[in-house]
Design an enzyme around this catalytic site. Structure first.
Site, short mmCIF file in Angstrom:
data_model
loop_
_atom_site.label_atom_id
_atom_site.label_comp_id
_atom_site.label_asym_id
_atom_site.label_seq_id
_atom_site.Cartn_x
_atom_site.Cartn_y
_atom_site.Cartn_z
N HIS A 256 0.84 -1.20 0.00
CA HIS A 256 0.00 0.00 0.00
C HIS A 256 0.87 1.25 0.00
O HIS A 256 2.06 1.19 0.30
CB HIS A 256 -0.91 0.04 1.24
CG HIS A 256 -2.09 -0.87 1.16
ND1 HIS A 256 -2.01 -2.18 1.55
CD2 HIS A 256 -3.36 -0.67 0.72
CE1 HIS A 256 -3.19 -2.75 1.37
NE2 HIS A 256 -4.04 -1.87 0.86
N LYS B 192 -0.34 4.74 4.73
CA LYS B 192 -1.15 3.75 5.48
C LYS B 192 -0.51 3.42 6.82
O LYS B 192 0.69 3.15 6.89
CB LYS B 192 -1.34 2.47 4.64
CG LYS B 192 -2.30 1.49 5.28
CD LYS B 192 -2.74 0.43 4.28
CE LYS B 192 -3.65 -0.60 4.91
NZ LYS B 192 -4.92 -0.03 5.39
N1 LIG Z 1 -12.52 -1.29 3.42
C1 LIG Z 1 -12.01 -0.71 2.33
O1 LIG Z 1 -12.39 -1.03 1.18
C2 LIG Z 1 -11.01 0.37 2.49
C3 LIG Z 1 -10.61 0.73 3.75
N2 LIG Z 1 -9.77 1.77 3.94
C4 LIG Z 1 -9.51 2.15 5.33
O2 LIG Z 1 -10.20 3.36 5.60
C5 LIG Z 1 -9.52 4.08 6.64
C6 LIG Z 1 -9.25 5.50 6.19
O3 LIG Z 1 -8.34 5.51 5.13
P1 LIG Z 1 -7.89 6.87 4.42
O4 LIG Z 1 -9.09 7.59 3.89
O5 LIG Z 1 -6.80 6.51 3.49
O6 LIG Z 1 -7.30 7.68 5.68
P2 LIG Z 1 -7.28 9.25 5.95
O7 LIG Z 1 -6.39 9.45 7.13
O8 LIG Z 1 -7.00 9.97 4.67
O9 LIG Z 1 -8.81 9.58 6.37
C7 LIG Z 1 -9.38 9.32 7.63
C8 LIG Z 1 -10.20 10.53 7.99
O10 LIG Z 1 -10.97 10.25 9.16
C9 LIG Z 1 -10.86 11.38 10.01
N3 LIG Z 1 -11.16 11.06 11.39
C10 LIG Z 1 -10.43 10.39 12.29
N4 LIG Z 1 -11.05 10.34 13.48
C11 LIG Z 1 -12.21 11.01 13.33
C12 LIG Z 1 -13.30 11.33 14.21
N5 LIG Z 1 -13.31 10.96 15.50
N6 LIG Z 1 -14.34 12.04 13.71
C13 LIG Z 1 -14.36 12.42 12.42
N7 LIG Z 1 -13.36 12.17 11.54
C14 LIG Z 1 -12.30 11.46 11.99
C15 LIG Z 1 -9.41 11.83 9.83
O11 LIG Z 1 -9.21 13.13 10.34
P3 LIG Z 1 -7.72 13.56 10.85
O12 LIG Z 1 -6.87 13.61 9.63
O13 LIG Z 1 -7.97 14.88 11.50
O14 LIG Z 1 -7.27 12.49 11.81
C16 LIG Z 1 -9.31 11.75 8.31
O15 LIG Z 1 -9.82 12.88 7.66
C17 LIG Z 1 -8.26 3.25 6.95
O16 LIG Z 1 -8.53 2.41 8.05
C18 LIG Z 1 -8.07 2.42 5.68
O17 LIG Z 1 -7.33 1.27 5.86
C19 LIG Z 1 -9.26 2.49 2.91
C20 LIG Z 1 -9.59 2.16 1.63
C21 LIG Z 1 -10.48 1.06 1.30
O1 LIG Z 2 -5.62 2.09 3.54
C1 LIG Z 2 -5.91 1.84 2.35
O2 LIG Z 2 -5.65 2.62 1.43
C2 LIG Z 2 -6.61 0.58 2.05
N1 LIG Z 2 -7.04 -0.12 3.07
C3 LIG Z 2 -7.78 -1.31 3.02
C4 LIG Z 2 -7.03 -2.43 3.70
O3 LIG Z 2 -6.47 -2.20 4.79
O4 LIG Z 2 -6.99 -3.53 3.17
C5 LIG Z 2 -8.31 -1.65 1.65
C6 LIG Z 2 -7.48 -1.19 0.50
O5 LIG Z 2 -6.52 -2.15 0.21
C7 LIG Z 2 -6.90 0.20 0.67
#
Ligand SMILES: NC(=O)C1=CN([C@@H]2O[C@H](COP(=O)(O)OP(=O)(O)OC[C@H]3O[C@@H](n4cnc5c(N)ncnc54)[C@H](OP(=O)(O)O)[C@@H]3O)[C@@H](O)[C@H]2O)C=CC1
Ligand SMILES: O=C(O)C1=N[C@H](C(=O)O)C[C@H](O)C1
Length: 270
Positions: free
Chosen positions: A157, A161
């Site tokens: 990734h 991450k």
């Molecule tokens: N299941 C799937 O298909 C996928 C899962 N993911 C997962 O999604 C999650 C987020 O990934 P990503 O978007 O890259 O990460 P980012 O850090 O870009 O986004 C997370 C966001 O959530 C915010 N946040 C954290 N705590 C709070 C809270 N208490 N209230 C409101 N907002 C909050 C963060 O704010 P701040 O920056 O201020 O902390 C940030 O803006 C990860 O766990 C990732 O692994 C990602 C892609 C696909």
């Molecule tokens: O953090 C990410 O970007 C992603 N997180 C998910 C994971 O932990 O598997 C899904 C995807 O691969 C992207």
């Protein structure tokens, strides 16, 4: 039929912005609120502007309670701590809660299952069709091959991450363990460093790579004597996960309270 009203929590994040774009591009739902944490630089900014789809008249707030009260569902890709809190609020509001957040510790599904007595919770480490189909193939391959085939899960990734192994790697490891009929936690090897005992038959290994802008790549390797089978998925666009999350929310709208997975949404459990 009326549009499903959705809240994007973590609306300023990588996935938060992708989710807003997906909702605006797909039929059946609209973004009615965006939430970020207290003190976030995104507060007050328009959710649509932030996502690059133009102003939609929805400023980001730090008040999830008010946002959930005026919605039918929540799209949540944040942190485990935040998602646990959002699950409680979703249960109070009796709405759909789609959780894409990864990095969970053992036992943290229990409070989510309790919240799912009132909320419709759909949780998956990967919201893409391809990965969930891959998990089915991994389960079948693991059931067909005996323990002479060593199973290793490799993932890469982007450099931002923070959790490892990825949620997807764990989902694929679980599918392999299910196929073999073994318990994952007592057979998983998550790190190797220095001199150690040789690999144990039946272990499932995890290896993590981080760097650059890689969206997400996963391989499950079945390594036997003189031959190797590799099943791989490469995500080329973050919108893939966002579209899967919106699809889950729309599916959840018609369901009873419960704890569901993406495999339920896609009908892969049938
Ligand atoms: N299941 C799937 O298909 C996928 C899962 N993911 C997962 O999604 C999650 C987020 O990934 P990503 O978007 O890259 O990460 P980012 O850090 O870009 O986004 C997370 C966001 O959530 C915010 N946040 C954290 N705590 C709070 C809270 N208490 N209230 C409101 N907002 C909050 C963060 O704010 P701040 O920056 O201020 O902390 C940030 O803006 C990860 O766990 C990732 O692994 C990602 C892609 C696909
Ligand atoms: O953090 C990410 O970007 C992603 N997180 C998910 C994971 O932990 O598997 C899904 C995807 O691969 C992207």
């Amino acid at each position: 039929m009326r549009q499903m009203r959705l809240v994007v929590v973590g609306a300023g994040g990588r996935m938060g912005r992708a989710l807003t774009r997906a909702v605006t591009e797909m039929a059946g739902a609209e973004v009615v609120a965006g939430v970020e944490r207290e003190g976030s630089e995104s507060l007050g900014q328009d959710v649509g502007e932030l996502a690059g789809v133009g102003n939609i008249g929805v400023p980001i707030s730090d008040d999830p309670l008010a946002a959930f009260a005026q919605s039918d569902g929540v799209l949540d890709f944040t942190t485990p701590k935040a998602s646990l809190w959002f699950a409680e609020l979703s249960a109070q509001a009796r709405i759909v809660h789609v959780i894409g957040t990864t990095g969970w510790s053992e036992g943290e599904d229990e409070p989510l299952k309790a919240a799912a007595r009132h909320a419709r919770i759909i949780k998956s480490g990967n919201m893409s069709l391809g990965v969930n189909l891959l998990a089915n193939l991994v389960r079948k391959a693991a059931a067909a091959l005996d323990s002479d085939f060593d199973i290793e899960v490799l993932e890469m990734h982007h450099k931002h991450k923070v959790d490892a192994p990825s949620g997807t790697a764990l989902l694929l490891g679980q599918a392999a363990a299910d196929g073999r009929g073994i318990d994952l936690s007592s057979h998983s090897v998550r790190s190797r460093d220095g001199i150690m005992d040789p690999r144990k038959t039946g272990d499932i290994g995890f290896a993590t790579l981080r760097g650059g802008s890689v969206i997400g790549e996963h391989s499950v390797i079945f390594a036997g004597e003189g031959e190797r089978i590799e099943l791989t998925h490469r995500s080329e666009d973050r919108q893939l996960f966002a579209r899967g999350a919106v699809k889950s929310a729309l599916w959840g709208f018609d369901q009873k309270p419960g704890f569901y997975s993406m495999a339920d949404v896609l009908g892969l459990n049938a």
